[in-house]
Every structure is written in C-alpha cells, then in structure tokens.
Design a protein around this motif. Structure first.
Motif, PDB file in Angstrom:
ATOM      1  N   PRO A  66     -14.758  20.692   2.625  1.00 40.76           N
ATOM      2  CA  PRO A  66     -15.597  19.483   2.446  1.00 40.76           C
ATOM      3  C   PRO A  66     -16.027  19.245   1.013  1.00 40.76           C
ATOM      4  CG  PRO A  66     -16.846  21.243   3.477  1.00 40.76           C
ATOM      5  CD  PRO A  66     -15.424  21.734   3.448  1.00 40.76           C
ATOM      6  N   ILE A  67     -16.156  20.297   0.226  1.00 38.28           N
ATOM      7  CA  ILE A  67     -16.636  20.112  -1.133  1.00 38.28           C
ATOM      8  C   ILE A  67     -15.537  19.538  -2.004  1.00 38.28           C
ATOM      9  CG2 ILE A  67     -17.537  21.316  -3.167  1.00 38.28           C
ATOM     10  CD1 ILE A  67     -18.854  23.335  -1.320  1.00 38.28           C
ATOM     11  N   ASN A  68     -14.268  19.944  -1.760  1.00 32.43           N
ATOM     12  CA  ASN A  68     -13.143  19.504  -2.606  1.00 32.43           C
ATOM     13  C   ASN A  68     -12.408  18.316  -1.992  1.00 32.43           C
ATOM     14  OD1 ASN A  68     -13.659  21.600  -4.415  1.00 32.43           O
ATOM     15  ND2 ASN A  68     -12.416  23.042  -3.201  1.00 32.43           N
ATOM     16  N   ARG A  69     -13.106  17.612  -1.106  1.00 30.54           N
ATOM     17  CA  ARG A  69     -12.452  16.484  -0.421  1.00 30.54           C
ATOM     18  C   ARG A  69     -12.113  15.390  -1.444  1.00 30.54           C
ATOM     19  NH1 ARG A  69     -16.185  14.544   4.030  1.00 30.54           N
ATOM     20  NH2 ARG A  69     -15.861  16.698   4.670  1.00 30.54           N
ATOM     21  N   THR A  70     -10.872  14.967  -1.507  1.00 29.48           N
ATOM     22  CA  THR A  70     -10.412  13.958  -2.474  1.00 29.48           C
ATOM     23  C   THR A  70      -9.492  12.981  -1.772  1.00 29.48           C
ATOM     24  OG1 THR A  70      -8.537  15.303  -3.145  1.00 29.48           O
ATOM     25  CG2 THR A  70     -10.568  15.549  -4.436  1.00 29.48           C
ATOM     26  N   SER A  71      -9.301  11.915  -2.436  1.00 32.89           N
ATOM     27  CA  SER A  71      -8.331  10.924  -1.926  1.00 32.89           C
ATOM     28  C   SER A  71      -7.683  10.232  -3.096  1.00 32.89           C
ATOM     29  CB  SER A  71      -9.015   9.888  -1.025  1.00 32.89           C
ATOM     30  OG  SER A  71      -9.957   9.184  -1.764  1.00 32.89           O
ATOM     31  N   SER A  72      -6.485   9.725  -2.886  1.00 28.57           N
ATOM     32  CA  SER A  72      -5.716   9.078  -3.949  1.00 28.57           C
ATOM     33  C   SER A  72      -6.218   7.659  -4.149  1.00 28.57           C
ATOM     34  CB  SER A  72      -4.234   9.069  -3.592  1.00 28.57           C
ATOM     35  OG  SER A  72      -3.532   8.333  -4.537  1.00 28.57           O
ATOM     36  N   ASP A  73      -6.329   7.293  -5.397  1.00 35.41           N
ATOM     37  CA  ASP A  73      -6.780   5.929  -5.691  1.00 35.41           C
ATOM     38  C   ASP A  73      -5.772   4.899  -5.210  1.00 35.41           C
ATOM     39  OD1 ASP A  73      -8.989   6.995  -6.790  1.00 35.41           O
ATOM     40  OD2 ASP A  73      -8.316   6.793  -8.892  1.00 35.41           O
ATOM     41  N   SER A  74      -4.524   5.259  -5.231  1.00 27.88           N
ATOM     42  CA  SER A  74      -3.494   4.285  -4.861  1.00 27.88           C
ATOM     43  C   SER A  74      -3.211   4.247  -3.382  1.00 27.88           C
ATOM     44  CB  SER A  74      -2.188   4.586  -5.619  1.00 27.88           C
ATOM     45  OG  SER A  74      -1.728   5.875  -5.247  1.00 27.88           O
ATOM     46  N   SER A  75      -3.855   5.193  -2.629  1.00 29.75           N
ATOM     47  CA  SER A  75      -3.566   5.252  -1.196  1.00 29.75           C
ATOM     48  C   SER A  75      -4.507   4.335  -0.434  1.00 29.75           C
ATOM     49  CB  SER A  75      -3.694   6.680  -0.691  1.00 29.75           C
ATOM     50  OG  SER A  75      -5.064   7.060  -0.679  1.00 29.75           O
ATOM     51  N   PRO A 103       0.828  -1.225   0.000  1.00 30.94           N
ATOM     52  CA  PRO A 103       0.000   0.000   0.000  1.00 30.94           C
ATOM     53  C   PRO A 103       0.849   1.257   0.000  1.00 30.94           C
ATOM     54  CG  PRO A 103       0.013  -1.013   2.167  1.00 30.94           C
ATOM     55  CD  PRO A 103       0.710  -1.979   1.254  1.00 30.94           C
ATOM     56  N   GLY A 104       0.313   2.271  -0.657  1.00 32.16           N
ATOM     57  CA  GLY A 104       1.018   3.550  -0.691  1.00 32.16           C
ATOM     58  C   GLY A 104       0.752   4.373   0.550  1.00 32.16           C
ATOM     59  N   ASP A 105       1.332   5.559   0.568  1.00 33.65           N
ATOM     60  CA  ASP A 105       1.157   6.446   1.716  1.00 33.65           C
ATOM     61  C   ASP A 105      -0.280   6.941   1.775  1.00 33.65           C
ATOM     62  OD1 ASP A 105       3.772   6.091   2.284  1.00 33.65           O
ATOM     63  OD2 ASP A 105       4.434   7.904   1.230  1.00 33.65           O
ATOM     64  N   VAL A 106      -0.744   7.206   2.974  1.00 31.87           N
ATOM     65  CA  VAL A 106      -2.076   7.767   3.184  1.00 31.87           C
ATOM     66  C   VAL A 106      -2.009   9.265   2.950  1.00 31.87           C
ATOM     67  CG1 VAL A 106      -3.956   8.097   4.838  1.00 31.87           C
ATOM     68  CG2 VAL A 106      -2.624   5.968   4.836  1.00 31.87           C
ATOM     69  N   ASP A 107      -2.840   9.746   2.072  1.00 35.37           N
ATOM     70  CA  ASP A 107      -2.852  11.180   1.756  1.00 35.37           C
ATOM     71  C   ASP A 107      -3.587  11.964   2.831  1.00 35.37           C
ATOM     72  OD1 ASP A 107      -1.512  10.647  -0.545  1.00 35.37           O
ATOM     73  OD2 ASP A 107      -3.325  10.565  -1.803  1.00 35.37           O
ATOM     74  N   PHE A 108      -3.182  13.176   2.970  1.00 33.82           N
ATOM     75  CA  PHE A 108      -3.858  14.090   3.894  1.00 33.82           C
ATOM     76  C   PHE A 108      -5.137  14.585   3.238  1.00 33.82           C
ATOM     77  CE2 PHE A 108      -4.742  18.400   5.305  1.00 33.82           C
ATOM     78  CZ  PHE A 108      -4.878  18.212   6.657  1.00 33.82           C
TER      79      PHE A 108
END
Length: 546
Positions: A290-299, A279-284
C-alpha cells in the motif's frame, strides 16, 4: 352529303341528335372538372408533404447539412415541391382551356340550336296552316257541288210535275243556277288554295327545311370540332409540363447520384474527431504494497494517490471520463475559448470564429475609410455637410476596429495554444495600437475647442490625419482589393469637382463605369473612360447595374 337532302323527313331525329351532342359536351366538362379537383387535391397533399419534411429554419449551420445524403434528401423534397407546382399548372390549364371554354361554347350552341328549331317549327306551322286552308276549300267545294246537284234535280222534277205552278218551277230553276254558280266559285277557290299549298310545300321541303338542316349540321360539326380540340387539350396539357416534370425527376436522380458514402464518412470524422490519443494499457497495482502503490500517468488505471494515501480528486474525474469513452457523458460547461471541446473540434471552432471576426473587421475598415472620405469632402465643400457631425461615428468605428483586433488576437492565441504553438510580436502591436487610439481620441475631443487658425488647431488636424492612417499595415494588406470589373454603368447628372483625396472629378452627362455601390455613406466608387478611379456623390449619378 348533307342533312337537308338526306334527312329531309327526320326533323325529330336531328333534334334528338343535336341535344345528345350538347349533353356529351356537358358530360365531358364535368369529367374534366372532377379530374381538375383530383389534381388540385394531389398537389395540395404534395405541398403539405414538402412543408412537413423541409426544415423550418436555415440548416446551413446544422452538422447534418454537411452530409451529402442529407443534402440529397433536401434536394429530392425541393424537386417534389416543383413537381407539385406542375400538377397545379395542369389543373389550372384544364380548368381554363377546357372547362371554361367548352362551357361557354355549350351555352352559345344551346341558344343557336334553339333559334334554328324555332325557325323550323314556324315553317312547319305555316305549311300546316296552308294545308288546313286547302282542306277547308276542298270540303266547301264538295259541299257546294252536292247542293248544286240537288237543286238541279229538284228543278227538273218540278218542271215535269203537271201540278206544279210555273212560279215554283222558275224558283227551282233559279235556285239550281245559284247553287251551280256557288259550286263553280268553290271550285276556283279550291284550285287556288291547292296551287298555294303545293307552292308552300315545295318551298318547305326544298328550300326552308334544307337551309335549317344545313345550319344545324354546321352547328353540330362545329360542336364536334370544339369537343375534339378539348380532347386534344386534355393530353396536350399533360405533355406541356412533361419537360419540367422531367427536369424535376432528373434533379431527383442527380440528387441520388450526388450521395457520396466516402465523403460522408470523412465528414463524420471532421465533425466529431476529438484528437485524443487512444488509452494505454491498465497497469497492475499491487495492493499488497500500500505504501508503494503507483500508477502510470498514461494508463487508464486507478488514479494516483496523494502523499497521505488518499485519491487525488483532480485526477479522479478526468480519468473517469477517459476510462469509459463510450459511456454517456454529462453536458459540458461551454467556455469562450472552446476548451470544453476536444482538441480537433476546438481548433475548427476557433478558426471559424477568426474568419467571422475578419469579415466583421473588413466591414468596419470599409466604413472607416468611407467616413474619412466623406469628412474630407465636407471639409473641402462645407455646403455638403458638417465634418464634425461625423466625429462620433468615426470614433465608434475605430473603437469597433480595436475590439475586433483584440478579439482576433485572442482567438489566434487560443488557436496557437490548440495547435501547440504561441503567437509572437502580438502584444507589442496591441499596446502600440491602444496608445495610438487613446492619443487620437484625446485629440478628437479637443478638436472642437480651438479655432482653425490657431497652432492647437493645426496640431489637432495633424493628429487627426495621423488617426486616419492604417494602424495594422500588415493586417490591411490582406484586404487589398484586386482590380475588379465594372458592376454597372452610371451617368453624371451634375458636375462635381473632386478636389479631396479619394474623390474624382466628373462633368455633367459623362458616362462612368460603376466599380462599387453606395455602402450607405452617400458615396459611390466609379472609373472614368481614362482609367481613373475615385468616389463621387451617389445623388449626382443615375446608376444602371449589369
């Protein structure tokens, strides 16, 4: 040095010694019997121990069986089982060669000893009787001498007595003469008995008893030799099993040496390698936006949200499983394509299934070829059987071949998917095979409704020949057998004319090389001395395997 000469006066001592020897034999037999019971109990305990630790089912499919340390453990247990068998051999040999043999000899020696001492006591009794007769004759001689002397004195007194009558004197003289005569007879009798006793005594001490003592000595020495051999067997029995016990110990040592820690580590990798990427690093994630909340697919961070801000339930479970690789996982649902397994394990399972189906396919192809050959022979030689009776079995075999081909194609497709590639040209082959099989099945069903000389019958035969042709030529090439060595010899008991395709002719008494055993279809493949190969009826042969 013998007992008859040196121990002539030790009859009781010899009797005690021979009895002590027999008691010693019985004591040794009892000792060996108890040792045998110990060996049997020891072997039984070892057998129970082996039974306890050996697996009760075939462990070939168990993952643990692939580790060298577990294989070595099983080998040690098996060698211990062989070791227990040798302890049983020791117990059996001790019982048979010592206990039973010495007990038998002891009984025989007891009877022999008894007869010898009975003979000695009879000789003693005869000597005692002779001595009693001597003593009786001696006392009688002594008594008669005293009576004769007394009668003589009485006659002399009466002869000098003037008052005695002449008749009294004559009577006293006659009585004295009678007593003297009786004393003389007693003397002769005493001398006779004395000579007889001396003769009996000499025979007793110089002939009879030495002979009895010699027999007893020979018997006792024979008993000693048997006991000596029993002592030797006690150690030799153990020595005889030492080579096999040594092999058992060598097997245990070899099992220990076969343990390969590096190989076991590699086996663990092969058994449980998942193929997942780390697993990759957990993104902040900035919750202040709240509207622009995103997360990395690889995280492995928080799952992505949907357009309305809610968590995507499809990604929630999957990411949760990846996030905690060391947590306890729920038991997965087993699927046919093994997609529940990690990529690497899935690939191995699919390869294993393909190999199993290929082996089953080869068996069905062999059976199909054998049935076609048998049908051809039945058509050429109707008295051997009805060709139409084989049609259901041929149809069933072809159906099984089709199913196996489809399963192999299915598993190969899944394998290609697991390896990141797709198979090509398979769908066309499957469709072509299915259309051909449907056409052949239709022709087979219509085959029995036409006569042999009709055009339809001819067309049906041609279609049947087409059905017998290999469908997957590129697949069948993988199963072509190389020229093999004979597995035995056989002799033709009857003549056979191999007129149909695949068969071969033979004459009665001809010796042939056995190339392939009967697979249940009644035909055996042979090779003639000229190099020709073909099938002949199994019932026509007398087979001898190598």
């Amino acid at each position: 040095m013998d007992w008859g000469t040196e121990l002539w006066d030790q009859f009781d001592t010899v009797e005690r010694h021979t009895q002590w020897g027999l008691d010693l034999v019985e004591k040794y037999v009892k000792f060996v019997k108890e040792r045998t019971e110990i060996e049997q109990a020891y072997a039984k305990q070892l057998r129970n121990l082996v039974k306890k630790y050996l697996p009760k089912r075939n462990t070939r499919e168990d993952p643990e069986s692939k580790f060298s340390q577990y294989q070595a453990f099983l080998q040690v247990v098996k060698e211990l089982n062989d070791f227990a068998g040798q302890r049983e051999v020791v117990a059996e040999n001790l019982m048979m060669q010592i206990c039973m043999e010495l007990a038998k000899h002891a009984q025989e020696l007891k009877q022999e000893r008894k007869s010898h001492f009975q003979e000695g006591r009879r000789a003693q009794q005869q000597l005692e009787n002779s001595f009693k007769q001597l003593e009786n004759s001696k006392r009688k001689f002594e008594r008669d001498c005293r009576e004769a002397e007394k009668a003589l004195l009485t006659a002399e007194k009466l002869d000098q007595d003037f008052n005695a009558t002449k008749a009294d004197v004559e009577k006293a003289k006659q009585q004295a003469n009678l007593r003297s005569h009786m004393a003389e007879e007693s003397k002769n009798e005493y001398a006779s008995f004395l000579q007889k006793f001396n003769r009996d005594q000499s025979q007793f001490y110089f002939i009879e008893m030495p002979q009895i003592f010699s027999k007893l000595q020979e018997m006792d020495e024979r008993r000693t030799v048997q006991l000596k051999e029993g002592y030797g067997v006690f150690s030799e029995t153990e020595r005889q099993v030492m080579p096999i016990i040594g092999k058992c110990l060598d097997g245990m040592k070899a099992a220990a040496d076969s343990v390969n820690e590096k190989n076991d580590s590699q086996v663990l990798i092969e058994l449980h390698k998942s193929g997942f990427e780390r697993p990759g690093d957990v993104d902040f994630e900035d919750f202040s936006q709240p509207i622009n909340r995103t997360s990395s697919d690889s995280s492995l961070g928080t799952p992505r949200s949907t357009l309305d801000g809610r968590l995507d339930p499809r990604l929630l479970g999957k990411n949760k499983g990846k996030r905690w690789p060391f947590s306890k996982k729920n038991k997965p649902v087993i699927t046919e394509d093994f997609s529940h397994l990690p990529p690497e394990q899935r690939r191995k399972k699919l390869q294993q299934k393909i190999e199993e189906r290929n082996r089953e396919l080869q068996k069905e192809i062999d059976q199909r070829d054998a049935l076609n050959k048998m049908k051809d022979v039945y058509q050429k030689t109707p008295q051997m059987g009805d060709p139409t009776s084989l049609e259901p079995k041929i149809s069933e075999t072809l159906s099984n071949i089709e199913k196996l081909h489809l399963e192999i194609q299915k598993y190969e497709s899944w394998l290609a998917e697991a390896e990141g590639r797709m198979l090509s040209n398979r769908p066309d082959n499957i469709l072509r095979y299915s259309r051909h099989l449907d056409h052949a099945t239709t022709l087979n069903n219509n085959n029995g409704s036409h006569e042999k000389d009709s055009p339809d019958a001819t067309q049906s035969d041609d279609s049947q020949d087409a059905l017998n042709q290999p469908i997957y030529t590129e697949f069948d090439e993988d199963f072509e057998e190389e020229l093999a060595s004979p597995i035995g010899i056989c002799v033709a008991m009857y003549q056979f004319e191999g007129s149909s395709e695949g068969t071969i002719s033979m004459i009665e008494g001809e010796e042939l090389s056995l190339m392939e055993e009967d697979k249940g279809d009644g035909w055996t493949r042979v090779r003639t001395s000229k190099g020709g190969e073909g099938y002949v009826p199994t019932s026509y042969l007398r087979v001898t395997l190598n």
